[in-house]
Design a protein around this motif. Structure first.
Motif, PDB file in Angstrom:
ATOM      1  N   TYR A  38       0.839  -1.201   0.000  1.00 17.10           N
ATOM      2  CA  TYR A  38       0.000   0.000   0.000  1.00 17.10           C
ATOM      3  C   TYR A  38       0.874   1.251   0.000  1.00 17.10           C
ATOM      4  O   TYR A  38       0.617   2.198  -0.750  1.00 17.10           O
ATOM      5  CB  TYR A  38      -0.937  -0.029   1.217  1.00 17.10           C
ATOM      6  CG  TYR A  38      -1.695   1.244   1.448  1.00 17.10           C
ATOM      7  CD1 TYR A  38      -2.613   1.710   0.514  1.00 17.10           C
ATOM      8  CD2 TYR A  38      -1.500   1.980   2.603  1.00 17.10           C
ATOM      9  CE1 TYR A  38      -3.308   2.883   0.730  1.00 17.10           C
ATOM     10  CE2 TYR A  38      -2.195   3.153   2.826  1.00 17.10           C
ATOM     11  CZ  TYR A  38      -3.096   3.603   1.892  1.00 17.10           C
ATOM     12  OH  TYR A  38      -3.790   4.770   2.105  1.00 17.10           O
ATOM     13  N   LYS A  42       1.146   4.312  -2.806  1.00 18.57           N
ATOM     14  CA  LYS A  42       1.057   5.747  -2.516  1.00 18.57           C
ATOM     15  C   LYS A  42       2.271   6.488  -3.070  1.00 18.57           C
ATOM     16  O   LYS A  42       2.133   7.582  -3.630  1.00 18.57           O
ATOM     17  CB  LYS A  42       0.916   5.968  -1.012  1.00 18.57           C
ATOM     18  CG  LYS A  42      -0.466   5.604  -0.483  1.00 18.57           C
ATOM     19  CD  LYS A  42      -0.591   5.669   1.009  1.00 18.57           C
ATOM     20  CE  LYS A  42      -0.247   7.013   1.584  1.00 18.57           C
ATOM     21  NZ  LYS A  42      -0.535   7.084   3.036  1.00 18.57           N
ATOM     22  N   LEU A  97      -5.462   2.965  -6.241  1.00 19.50           N
ATOM     23  CA  LEU A  97      -5.284   3.562  -4.916  1.00 19.50           C
ATOM     24  C   LEU A  97      -6.631   3.886  -4.279  1.00 19.50           C
ATOM     25  O   LEU A  97      -6.854   3.604  -3.097  1.00 19.50           O
ATOM     26  CB  LEU A  97      -4.411   4.817  -5.007  1.00 19.50           C
ATOM     27  CG  LEU A  97      -4.034   5.474  -3.696  1.00 19.50           C
ATOM     28  CD1 LEU A  97      -3.290   4.511  -2.776  1.00 19.50           C
ATOM     29  CD2 LEU A  97      -3.185   6.716  -3.955  1.00 19.50           C
ATOM     30  N   VAL A 100      -8.248   0.553  -3.155  1.00 15.24           N
ATOM     31  CA  VAL A 100      -7.549  -0.030  -2.005  1.00 15.24           C
ATOM     32  C   VAL A 100      -7.882   0.764  -0.739  1.00 15.24           C
ATOM     33  O   VAL A 100      -8.158   0.180   0.317  1.00 15.24           O
ATOM     34  CB  VAL A 100      -6.020  -0.083  -2.244  1.00 15.24           C
ATOM     35  CG1 VAL A 100      -5.271  -0.393  -0.967  1.00 15.24           C
ATOM     36  CG2 VAL A 100      -5.689  -1.110  -3.321  1.00 15.24           C
ATOM     37  N   GLU A 101      -7.874   2.105  -0.846  1.00 15.44           N
ATOM     38  CA  GLU A 101      -8.202   2.926   0.322  1.00 15.44           C
ATOM     39  C   GLU A 101      -9.656   2.734   0.746  1.00 15.44           C
ATOM     40  O   GLU A 101      -9.958   2.719   1.942  1.00 15.44           O
ATOM     41  CB  GLU A 101      -7.891   4.391   0.044  1.00 15.44           C
ATOM     42  CG  GLU A 101      -6.395   4.640   0.028  1.00 15.44           C
ATOM     43  CD  GLU A 101      -6.001   6.067  -0.292  1.00 15.44           C
ATOM     44  OE1 GLU A 101      -6.820   6.820  -0.881  1.00 15.44           O
ATOM     45  OE2 GLU A 101      -4.857   6.429   0.050  1.00 15.44           O
TER      46      GLU A 101
END
Length: 111
Positions: A38, A42, A97, A100-101
Protein backbone atom coordinates in the motif's frame (compact mmCIF):
# COMPACT_ATOMS: atom_id res chain seq x y z
CA UNK A 1 -8.30 -15.86 -12.98
CA UNK A 2 -9.73 -17.74 -10.00
CA UNK A 3 -6.51 -17.17 -8.05
CA UNK A 4 -6.77 -13.38 -8.12
CA UNK A 5 -9.05 -10.63 -6.84
CA UNK A 6 -9.12 -7.82 -9.39
CA UNK A 7 -8.89 -4.37 -7.80
CA UNK A 8 -8.91 -2.18 -10.91
CA UNK A 9 -8.22 -2.44 -14.63
CA UNK A 10 -8.22 -0.30 -17.74
CA UNK A 11 -6.94 -0.46 -21.33
CA UNK A 12 -3.26 -0.46 -20.33
CA UNK A 13 -3.22 -2.79 -17.35
CA UNK A 14 -4.63 -4.43 -14.27
CA UNK A 15 -4.14 -4.36 -10.51
CA UNK A 16 -5.03 -7.36 -8.40
CA UNK A 17 -4.40 -9.22 -5.17
CA UNK A 18 -3.39 -12.86 -5.23
CA UNK A 19 -6.06 -14.74 -3.26
CA UNK A 20 -5.07 -15.01 0.38
CA UNK A 21 -2.35 -12.34 0.05
CA UNK A 22 -3.73 -8.89 0.75
CA UNK A 23 -0.48 -7.31 1.97
CA UNK A 24 0.81 -6.67 -1.53
CA UNK A 25 -0.87 -6.17 -4.84
CA UNK A 26 0.29 -6.91 -8.36
CA UNK A 27 0.20 -4.00 -10.81
CA UNK A 28 0.72 -5.08 -14.42
CA UNK A 29 0.91 -2.78 -17.44
CA UNK A 30 2.73 -2.85 -20.74
CA UNK A 31 5.45 -5.50 -20.28
CA UNK A 32 5.97 -4.78 -16.60
CA UNK A 33 4.66 -6.34 -13.41
CA UNK A 34 5.19 -4.64 -10.06
CA UNK A 35 4.49 -6.22 -6.68
CA UNK A 36 3.55 -3.31 -4.40
CA UNK A 37 2.59 -2.66 -0.80
CA UNK A 38 0.00 0.00 0.00
CA UNK A 39 2.84 2.41 0.85
CA UNK A 40 4.55 1.62 -2.47
CA UNK A 41 1.29 2.38 -4.28
CA UNK A 42 1.06 5.75 -2.52
CA UNK A 43 4.67 6.52 -3.49
CA UNK A 44 3.92 5.56 -7.07
CA UNK A 45 0.91 7.88 -7.11
CA UNK A 46 3.10 10.68 -5.77
CA UNK A 47 5.67 9.99 -8.52
CA UNK A 48 2.87 10.29 -11.10
CA UNK A 49 1.92 13.73 -9.71
CA UNK A 50 5.56 14.86 -9.75
CA UNK A 51 6.05 13.64 -13.32
CA UNK A 52 2.86 15.40 -14.36
CA UNK A 53 4.18 18.68 -12.93
CA UNK A 54 7.49 18.20 -14.72
CA UNK A 55 5.70 17.82 -18.07
CA UNK A 56 3.04 20.44 -17.41
CA UNK A 57 2.62 21.70 -20.98
CA UNK A 58 -0.81 21.22 -22.51
CA UNK A 59 -1.30 19.73 -25.97
CA UNK A 60 2.12 20.76 -27.22
CA UNK A 61 4.20 18.99 -29.81
CA UNK A 62 7.52 19.55 -28.07
CA UNK A 63 10.07 16.74 -28.31
CA UNK A 64 10.42 16.96 -24.50
CA UNK A 65 6.82 15.76 -24.18
CA UNK A 66 7.07 12.82 -26.57
CA UNK A 67 8.11 10.50 -23.73
CA UNK A 68 7.53 10.71 -20.00
CA UNK A 69 10.04 9.19 -17.61
CA UNK A 70 8.08 7.86 -14.63
CA UNK A 71 9.83 6.81 -11.44
CA UNK A 72 8.61 3.67 -9.75
CA UNK A 73 8.72 2.84 -6.03
CA UNK A 74 11.89 0.87 -6.82
CA UNK A 75 14.89 3.18 -6.93
CA UNK A 76 16.32 0.98 -9.68
CA UNK A 77 13.42 1.19 -12.15
CA UNK A 78 12.06 4.12 -14.14
CA UNK A 79 9.60 3.68 -17.00
CA UNK A 80 9.52 5.56 -20.32
CA UNK A 81 5.94 6.11 -21.47
CA UNK A 82 4.25 8.00 -24.28
CA UNK A 83 1.84 10.76 -23.27
CA UNK A 84 -1.14 8.46 -23.89
CA UNK A 85 0.42 5.59 -21.94
CA UNK A 86 1.25 7.96 -19.09
CA UNK A 87 -2.39 9.08 -18.87
CA UNK A 88 -3.56 5.45 -18.83
CA UNK A 89 -1.02 4.42 -16.18
CA UNK A 90 -2.00 7.46 -14.11
CA UNK A 91 -5.66 6.40 -14.28
CA UNK A 92 -4.73 2.80 -13.39
CA UNK A 93 -2.69 3.87 -10.35
CA UNK A 94 -5.22 6.42 -9.10
CA UNK A 95 -8.16 4.05 -9.58
CA UNK A 96 -6.26 1.29 -7.80
CA UNK A 97 -5.28 3.56 -4.92
CA UNK A 98 -8.88 4.74 -4.54
CA UNK A 99 -10.24 1.19 -4.41
CA UNK A 100 -7.55 -0.03 -2.01
CA UNK A 101 -8.20 2.93 0.32
CA UNK A 102 -11.95 2.28 0.13
CA UNK A 103 -11.36 -1.38 1.00
CA UNK A 104 -9.18 -0.36 3.98
CA UNK A 105 -11.77 2.15 5.15
CA UNK A 106 -14.59 -0.39 4.98
CA UNK A 107 -12.53 -3.01 6.82
CA UNK A 108 -11.59 -0.53 9.55
CA UNK A 109 -15.16 0.71 9.94
CA UNK A 110 -16.28 -2.84 10.80
CA UNK A 111 -14.04 -2.80 13.89
Amino acid sequence: MEDIEIVHKNDIGIAFFWKGSFNKLQLVFKDLGLYLTYQDLKLFSKAVRETEKQYACKDCNSQACKAFLLRTPSDKIDIALTKTEFKQVKALIRGTLFKVELKLYLENSKN
